[in-house]
Design an enzyme around this catalytic site. Structure first.
Site, PDB file in Angstrom:
ATOM      1  N   HIS A   1      -2.028  -3.919   4.907  1.00  0.00           N
ATOM      2  CA  HIS A   1      -2.093  -3.695   6.422  1.00  0.00           C
ATOM      3  C   HIS A   1      -3.203  -3.592   6.828  1.00  0.00           C
ATOM      4  CE1 HIS A   1      -2.576   0.794   5.802  1.00  0.00           C
ATOM      5  NE2 HIS A   1      -2.326   0.260   4.672  1.00  0.00           N
TER       6      HIS A   1
ATOM      7  N   CYS B   1       1.038  -1.286  -0.061  1.00  0.00           N
ATOM      8  CA  CYS B   1       0.114  -0.027   0.017  1.00  0.00           C
ATOM      9  C   CYS B   1       0.987   1.239  -0.100  1.00  0.00           C
ATOM     10  CB  CYS B   1      -0.797  -0.171   1.306  1.00  0.00           C
ATOM     11  SG  CYS B   1      -2.095   1.445   1.179  1.00  0.00           S
TER      12      CYS B   1
ATOM     13  N   ASP C   1       0.625   3.832   1.804  1.00  0.00           N
ATOM     14  CA  ASP C   1       0.222   4.424   2.926  1.00  0.00           C
ATOM     15  C   ASP C   1       1.771   4.550   3.597  1.00  0.00           C
ATOM     16  OD1 ASP C   1       0.474   4.640   5.907  1.00  0.00           O
ATOM     17  OD2 ASP C   1      -1.774   3.712   5.890  1.00  0.00           O
TER      18      ASP C   1
ATOM     19  N   CYS D   1      -6.028   0.068   6.928  1.00  0.00           N
ATOM     20  CA  CYS D   1      -5.953   0.506   5.601  1.00  0.00           C
ATOM     21  C   CYS D   1      -6.980   1.200   5.125  1.00  0.00           C
ATOM     22  CB  CYS D   1      -5.555  -0.683   4.525  1.00  0.00           C
ATOM     23  SG  CYS D   1      -5.351   0.043   2.925  1.00  0.00           S
TER      24      CYS D   1
ATOM     25  N   ARG E   1       3.017   4.769   6.186  1.00  0.00           N
ATOM     26  CA  ARG E   1       3.496   4.251   7.564  1.00  0.00           C
ATOM     27  C   ARG E   1       3.645   2.499   7.227  1.00  0.00           C
ATOM     28  NH1 ARG E   1      -2.378   5.172  10.542  1.00  0.00           N
ATOM     29  NH2 ARG E   1      -2.626   4.501   8.414  1.00  0.00           N
TER      30      ARG E   1
HETATM   31 CO    CO Z   1      -3.461   1.297   3.006  1.00  0.00          CO
END
Ligand code: CO
Length: 223
Positions: A98, A42, A44, A101, A46
């Site tokens: 994750h 992803c 993302d 998400c 993080r």
């Molecule tokens: Co995500």
């Protein structure tokens, strides 16, 4: 001072640290990349592939998008997979989702977000295919966690259904596709125990025989 100055400062510090530990580091890395893994994760911020697996530059080939999707008409993702499999000869493809998400959560809800809705529709399809299981889970947060896992499983299948992966298997190339999930709350990566390394593990309809050149005779017959 540029708004990006902190990034340049960090970069110069990082280069100094690398060279202190290994004076030939950049020289060696600039001549060759031979990563062992393709990471599909992803976007993302993080969930950075290298940091959470403690891998160095050169050790993992990375493709990231919102909610780690492999859509079978996405030229970007397909090109990454082709290059990784056919040129870099990667032996392990990791699809990593994750928990928590935002993309999966947005797909789980019913509000419109714009263009992005068309991308997230793929996750709604995952929900719809597993609605009996998901609807039987009492708490929405647990439903979401499970949807994150089911989404990874679907994307692992999508990677395996590509002719790129199936042709590699047909040629006897060693290649496994894995499904993993990362927990933002504790930093731990978990194996979803999915490992597909041959076409026999796929549904029959998705199994693709390698193309064979037709002879002149067959071409004449089929017009
Ligand atoms: Co995500």
């Amino acid at each position: 001072m540029s708004d990006l100055q902190p990034l340049f400062d960090n970069n110069r510090r990082w280069v100094r640290e690398r060279l202190t530990n290994d004076p030939d580091y950049f020289e060696r890395l600039s001549s060759l990349q031979a990563p062992k893994y393709l990471w599909i994760g992803c976007s993302d911020s993080r969930v950075p592939a290298n940091q959470i697996t403690n891998l160095m530059p050169g050790e993992v080939f990375v493709h990231r998008n919102i909610a780690n999707l492999i859509v079978h008409t996405d030229m970007n993702a397909l090109s990454v997979i082709q290059y990784a499999v056919e040129v870099l000869k990667i032996e392990d493809i990791i699809v990593c989702g994750h928990y928590g998400c935002g993309g999966v959560k947005a797909a789980y809800e019913n509000s419109q977000l714009g263009l992005l809705d068309n991308w997230l529709r793929n996750i709604k399809d995952v929900y719809h295919s597993h609605r009996d299981e998901l609807d039987s889970i009492a708490k929405p947060e647990h439903q979401l966690d499970r949807l994150c896992e089911l989404n990874v499983m679907k994307q692992v299948s999508n990677v395996c259904h590509t002719t790129i992966v199936q042709n590699a298997w047909a040629k006897g190339q060693k290649l496994a596709v894995h499904g993993l999930i990362y927990d933002l709350s504790n930093g731990l990566l978990q194996d979803l125990s999915i490992r597909i390394n041959n076409a026999d593990q796929l549904g029959n309809i998705y199994q693709m025989k390698p193309r064979q050149r037709k002879t002149d005779d067959t071409l004449k017959k089929t017009g």
